[in-house]
Design a protein around this motif. Structure first.
Motif, PDB file in Angstrom:
ATOM      1  N   MET A   1     -60.242 -50.687   9.146  1.00 55.86           N
ATOM      2  CA  MET A   1     -60.971 -50.115  10.525  1.00 55.86           C
ATOM      3  C   MET A   1     -61.614 -51.303  11.042  1.00 55.86           C
ATOM      4  SD  MET A   1     -63.761 -46.963  11.105  1.00 55.86           S
ATOM      5  CE  MET A   1     -65.133 -48.160  11.248  1.00 55.86           C
ATOM      6  N   ILE A   2     -61.408 -51.434  12.224  1.00 58.96           N
ATOM      7  CA  ILE A   2     -62.148 -52.643  12.951  1.00 58.96           C
ATOM      8  C   ILE A   2     -63.618 -52.082  13.266  1.00 58.96           C
ATOM      9  CG2 ILE A   2     -62.285 -54.139  14.860  1.00 58.96           C
ATOM     10  CD1 ILE A   2     -59.279 -54.310  14.885  1.00 58.96           C
ATOM     11  N   ILE A   3     -64.651 -52.770  13.205  1.00 52.83           N
ATOM     12  CA  ILE A   3     -65.786 -52.382  13.457  1.00 52.83           C
ATOM     13  C   ILE A   3     -66.158 -52.831  14.856  1.00 52.83           C
ATOM     14  CG2 ILE A   3     -68.438 -52.795  12.778  1.00 52.83           C
ATOM     15  CD1 ILE A   3     -67.672 -53.472  10.080  1.00 52.83           C
ATOM     16  N   SER A   4     -66.596 -51.445  15.490  1.00 52.28           N
ATOM     17  CA  SER A   4     -66.560 -51.881  17.196  1.00 52.28           C
ATOM     18  C   SER A   4     -68.064 -52.454  17.437  1.00 52.28           C
ATOM     19  CB  SER A   4     -66.176 -50.861  17.871  1.00 52.28           C
ATOM     20  OG  SER A   4     -67.137 -49.676  17.589  1.00 52.28           O
ATOM     21  N   ARG A   5     -68.175 -52.655  18.726  1.00 56.27           N
ATOM     22  CA  ARG A   5     -69.566 -52.927  19.151  1.00 56.27           C
ATOM     23  C   ARG A   5     -70.444 -51.605  19.278  1.00 56.27           C
ATOM     24  NH1 ARG A   5     -67.731 -55.060  24.460  1.00 56.27           N
ATOM     25  NH2 ARG A   5     -68.217 -52.878  25.214  1.00 56.27           N
ATOM     26  N   VAL A   6     -71.577 -51.646  19.335  1.00 53.83           N
ATOM     27  CA  VAL A   6     -72.579 -50.529  19.364  1.00 53.83           C
ATOM     28  C   VAL A   6     -72.642 -50.015  20.792  1.00 53.83           C
ATOM     29  CG1 VAL A   6     -75.006 -49.792  19.262  1.00 53.83           C
ATOM     30  CG2 VAL A   6     -74.123 -51.536  17.771  1.00 53.83           C
ATOM     31  N   LYS A   7     -72.815 -48.595  20.972  1.00 53.34           N
ATOM     32  CA  LYS A   7     -72.536 -47.794  22.123  1.00 53.34           C
ATOM     33  C   LYS A   7     -73.634 -48.592  23.186  1.00 53.34           C
ATOM     34  CE  LYS A   7     -73.184 -43.440  24.117  1.00 53.34           C
ATOM     35  NZ  LYS A   7     -73.386 -42.018  23.766  1.00 53.34           N
ATOM     36  N   GLY A   8     -73.407 -48.804  24.324  1.00 52.62           N
ATOM     37  CA  GLY A   8     -74.269 -49.348  25.043  1.00 52.62           C
ATOM     38  C   GLY A   8     -74.594 -50.804  25.482  1.00 52.62           C
ATOM     39  N   GLN A  60     -89.464 -41.882  25.094  1.00 50.91           N
ATOM     40  CA  GLN A  60     -88.427 -41.104  24.732  1.00 50.91           C
ATOM     41  C   GLN A  60     -87.001 -41.948  24.753  1.00 50.91           C
ATOM     42  OE1 GLN A  60     -88.013 -37.833  27.530  1.00 50.91           O
ATOM     43  NE2 GLN A  60     -90.043 -36.928  26.931  1.00 50.91           N
ATOM     44  N   HIS A  61     -86.887 -42.962  25.745  1.00 53.55           N
ATOM     45  CA  HIS A  61     -85.766 -43.922  25.576  1.00 53.55           C
ATOM     46  C   HIS A  61     -85.957 -44.990  25.111  1.00 53.55           C
ATOM     47  CE1 HIS A  61     -85.351 -40.960  29.341  1.00 53.55           C
ATOM     48  NE2 HIS A  61     -84.446 -40.536  28.427  1.00 53.55           N
ATOM     49  N   ALA A  62     -86.708 -45.150  24.105  1.00 51.58           N
ATOM     50  CA  ALA A  62     -86.964 -46.503  23.266  1.00 51.58           C
ATOM     51  C   ALA A  62     -86.352 -46.361  22.060  1.00 51.58           C
ATOM     52  CB  ALA A  62     -88.337 -46.646  23.079  1.00 51.58           C
ATOM     53  N   TYR A  63     -85.991 -47.564  21.260  1.00 51.41           N
ATOM     54  CA  TYR A  63     -85.546 -47.676  20.014  1.00 51.41           C
ATOM     55  C   TYR A  63     -86.961 -47.968  19.243  1.00 51.41           C
ATOM     56  CZ  TYR A  63     -80.658 -48.466  21.023  1.00 51.41           C
ATOM     57  OH  TYR A  63     -79.246 -47.985  21.149  1.00 51.41           O
ATOM     58  N   PHE A 107     -84.647 -53.055  25.590  1.00 49.18           N
ATOM     59  CA  PHE A 107     -83.629 -51.935  24.986  1.00 49.18           C
ATOM     60  C   PHE A 107     -84.337 -50.649  25.184  1.00 49.18           C
ATOM     61  CE2 PHE A 107     -84.315 -55.867  22.494  1.00 49.18           C
ATOM     62  CZ  PHE A 107     -83.118 -56.299  22.233  1.00 49.18           C
ATOM     63  N   ARG A 108     -83.181 -49.825  25.703  1.00 47.30           N
ATOM     64  CA  ARG A 108     -83.631 -48.492  25.939  1.00 47.30           C
ATOM     65  C   ARG A 108     -82.675 -47.566  25.733  1.00 47.30           C
ATOM     66  NH1 ARG A 108     -86.497 -49.026  32.052  1.00 47.30           N
ATOM     67  NH2 ARG A 108     -87.652 -50.698  31.515  1.00 47.30           N
ATOM     68  N   TYR A 109     -82.820 -46.376  25.070  1.00 44.37           N
ATOM     69  CA  TYR A 109     -81.853 -45.575  24.242  1.00 44.37           C
ATOM     70  C   TYR A 109     -81.520 -44.531  25.533  1.00 44.37           C
ATOM     71  CZ  TYR A 109     -79.356 -43.238  20.467  1.00 44.37           C
ATOM     72  OH  TYR A 109     -78.435 -42.942  19.789  1.00 44.37           O
ATOM     73  N   GLU A 110     -80.827 -45.136  26.454  1.00 47.39           N
ATOM     74  CA  GLU A 110     -80.238 -44.160  27.514  1.00 47.39           C
ATOM     75  C   GLU A 110     -78.706 -43.864  27.545  1.00 47.39           C
ATOM     76  OE1 GLU A 110     -83.094 -45.128  31.135  1.00 47.39           O
ATOM     77  OE2 GLU A 110     -82.382 -47.151  30.750  1.00 47.39           O
ATOM     78  N   GLU A 111     -78.340 -42.954  28.364  1.00 48.03           N
ATOM     79  CA  GLU A 111     -76.846 -42.684  28.358  1.00 48.03           C
ATOM     80  C   GLU A 111     -76.090 -43.806  29.112  1.00 48.03           C
ATOM     81  OE1 GLU A 111     -74.221 -41.237  26.672  1.00 48.03           O
ATOM     82  OE2 GLU A 111     -76.194 -40.541  26.179  1.00 48.03           O
ATOM     83  N   PRO A 112     -75.342 -44.468  28.457  1.00 48.30           N
ATOM     84  CA  PRO A 112     -74.686 -45.888  28.989  1.00 48.30           C
ATOM     85  C   PRO A 112     -73.765 -45.368  30.390  1.00 48.30           C
ATOM     86  CG  PRO A 112     -74.400 -45.782  26.618  1.00 48.30           C
ATOM     87  CD  PRO A 112     -74.954 -44.618  27.182  1.00 48.30           C
ATOM     88  N   GLN A 113     -73.797 -45.884  31.427  1.00 49.04           N
ATOM     89  CA  GLN A 113     -73.069 -45.753  32.585  1.00 49.04           C
ATOM     90  C   GLN A 113     -72.795 -47.299  33.125  1.00 49.04           C
ATOM     91  OE1 GLN A 113     -75.114 -43.287  35.203  1.00 49.04           O
ATOM     92  NE2 GLN A 113     -76.321 -42.768  33.578  1.00 49.04           N
ATOM     93  N   ALA A 114     -72.293 -47.147  34.333  1.00 51.55           N
ATOM     94  CA  ALA A 114     -72.100 -48.571  35.170  1.00 51.55           C
ATOM     95  C   ALA A 114     -73.785 -49.107  35.426  1.00 51.55           C
ATOM     96  CB  ALA A 114     -71.180 -48.219  36.423  1.00 51.55           C
TER      97      ALA A 114
END
Ligand code: ATP
Ligand code: MG
Length: 405
Positions: A1-8, A60-63, A107-114
């Protein structure tokens, strides 16, 4: 398995980095021209630093994590709070005002989008020592100057004043005030109604305000605000008054502003700032104001307006090809001379000349320097790939050749 990039998160290619650094360099230069000096703080802080004043939204949105010794830490979600922490512990004795700037990842733990990522970059400034209308005018003029120099056209500066909103909500405690401000910031006006606020009519009169500087006098008598708008008018900076600007962070306390790109979709806010009070965190009053560009979105906006074409290709490129590995030492010697003037690579894959030439054309190399037998006599062949001409020269004449390019 290729390890992918972390989400966001994102990877940046050489082409993207070129654009990135180009934008960053312009920002850096203008910040410095206005007298701001760069600082850098750690990527993570004690969680405590952010708990009190940054607002639930950010926390709430922090790491947030614990290190191996059980310290509660946070990856910085923004840089204003760390900058003030640094000021308090290490910069307080300097002459005021302090003008500081930073270009850092956040860094913020938010839902990624454009235009919304979990790791993103802010380029921001802080003025510490005053939050006068002169200081805020400087901030807005500076932000506007950056966008002008980058060539961005379709943007809008919107200015509000959180004091007006807080004043209407003054009968409620700070926590509830911030909750309401958050809804106003997100433009969720319908939800506001469900709270049946005491001064609801007055609140809506403010957030629905559509007038200009002259109309403002009818709903508030804030001399600093009017002063600021006068200064901006004098400096020919265009803006809109938007009293519904509440910002997402709890530390804002006075005039606030945002800059929107009209070419971006939902995540169109490319800059945010204003007057804030973080002094309570440290037990004394600190007057300060600042702003931060979201670099990622700024780049997206510039791309949309086609402002980042052909960036960073101005330096000429050389490639040294050796017919035999025994000439490698000579290649290093020659590269050293060329690199005083231009970019220079050495062929290191033992390619045949044909393959080396293909590579050169592919990489948009301007000059190919060929080391063959003549190098025994200190003579090299220089091929001008763009004009398709070539000539032999003695190494002693190489420097003159380069100077005349
Ligand atoms: P938004 O309402 O879009 O979430 P914000 O009010 O949280 O923005 P600030 O905390 O003021 O933003 O941060 C300053 C700038 O940083 C914003 O104007 C924006 O350009 C950028 N920014 C904030 N969060 C992100 C993110 N998750 N990804 C990319 N850029 C961001
Ligand atoms: Mg946000």
């Amino acid at each position: 398995m290729i390890i992918s990039r972390v989400k966001g998160t994102r990877d940046f290619s050489p082409e993207e980095m070129r654009k990135w650094r180009y934008v960053e360099n312009i920002i850096r230069k203008i910040f410095e021209r206005y007298g701001y000096e760069e600082i850098l703080t750690p990527t993570f802080e004690y969680l405590e630093l952010f708990l009190k004043k940054s607002g639930d939204e950010i926390i709430q949105h922090a790491y947030v994590f614990e290190d191996k010794s059980g310290r509660k830490l946070i990856l910085r979600p923004e840089e204003t709070t760390p900058a003030i922490r640094f000021y308090v512990s290490g910069l307080r004795n300097r002459p005021h005002p302090l003008r500081l700037y930073y270009i850092v990842n956040c860094f913020r733990y938010e839902e990624p989008q454009a235009g919304r990522y979990r790791e993103f970059w802010q380029a921001g400034v802080e003025i510490i020592g005053t939050n006068s209308p002169e200081a805020v005018a400087e901030l807005i003029i500076l932000a506007n100057n950056v966008l002008e120099d980058l060539g961005l056209k379709n943007y809008e500066i919107r200015i509000g004043n959180i004091k007006l909103l807080k004043n209407i909500l003054k009968e409620y405690d700070e926590k509830f005030q911030n909750k309401i401000l958050r809804l106003i910031d997100k433009k969720e006006f319908d939800k506001l109604k469900s709270f049946k606020l005491k001064n609801e009519d007055e609140l809506f009169r403010i957030i629905n305000f559509k007038g200009d500087k002259n109309d403002l006098i009818n709903i508030c008598n804030d001399e600093d605000f009017i002063n600021l708008l006068d200064y901006l008018d004098d400096a020919s900076v265009k803006y809109k008054i938007d009293l519904s600007i509440a910002r997402g962070l709890d530390y804002y306390s006075g005039i606030v502003f945002e800059i929107h790109s009209k070419k971006l979709g939902a995540q169109k806010q490319i800059c945010g700032g204003g007057v804030y009070s973080l002094g309570e965190l440290f037990g004394f009053d600190i007057k300060a104001c600042g702003f931060a560009f979201g670099l990622d979105r700024l780049l997206l906006a510039l791309e949309k307006e086609n402002r980042l074409k052909n960036i960073g290709n101005e330096d000429k490129r050389f490639l040294i090809f050796i017919f035999d590995k025994k000439y490698f030492r000579k290649a290093i010697e020659i590269a050293k001379i060329v690199r005083r003037y231009f970019r220079c690579e050495i062929e290191i894959m033992r390619k045949k000349i044909k393959r080396a030439l293909e590579y050169a054309i592919n990489k948009n190399i301007d000059f190919l320097i060929i080391l063959g037998e003549e190098i025994e006599r200190d003579v090299i062949l220089i091929k001008d790939l763009k004009r398709n001409i070539q000539k032999e020269i003695h190494i002693n004449n190489l420097e003159d050749f380069l100077k005349n390019l």
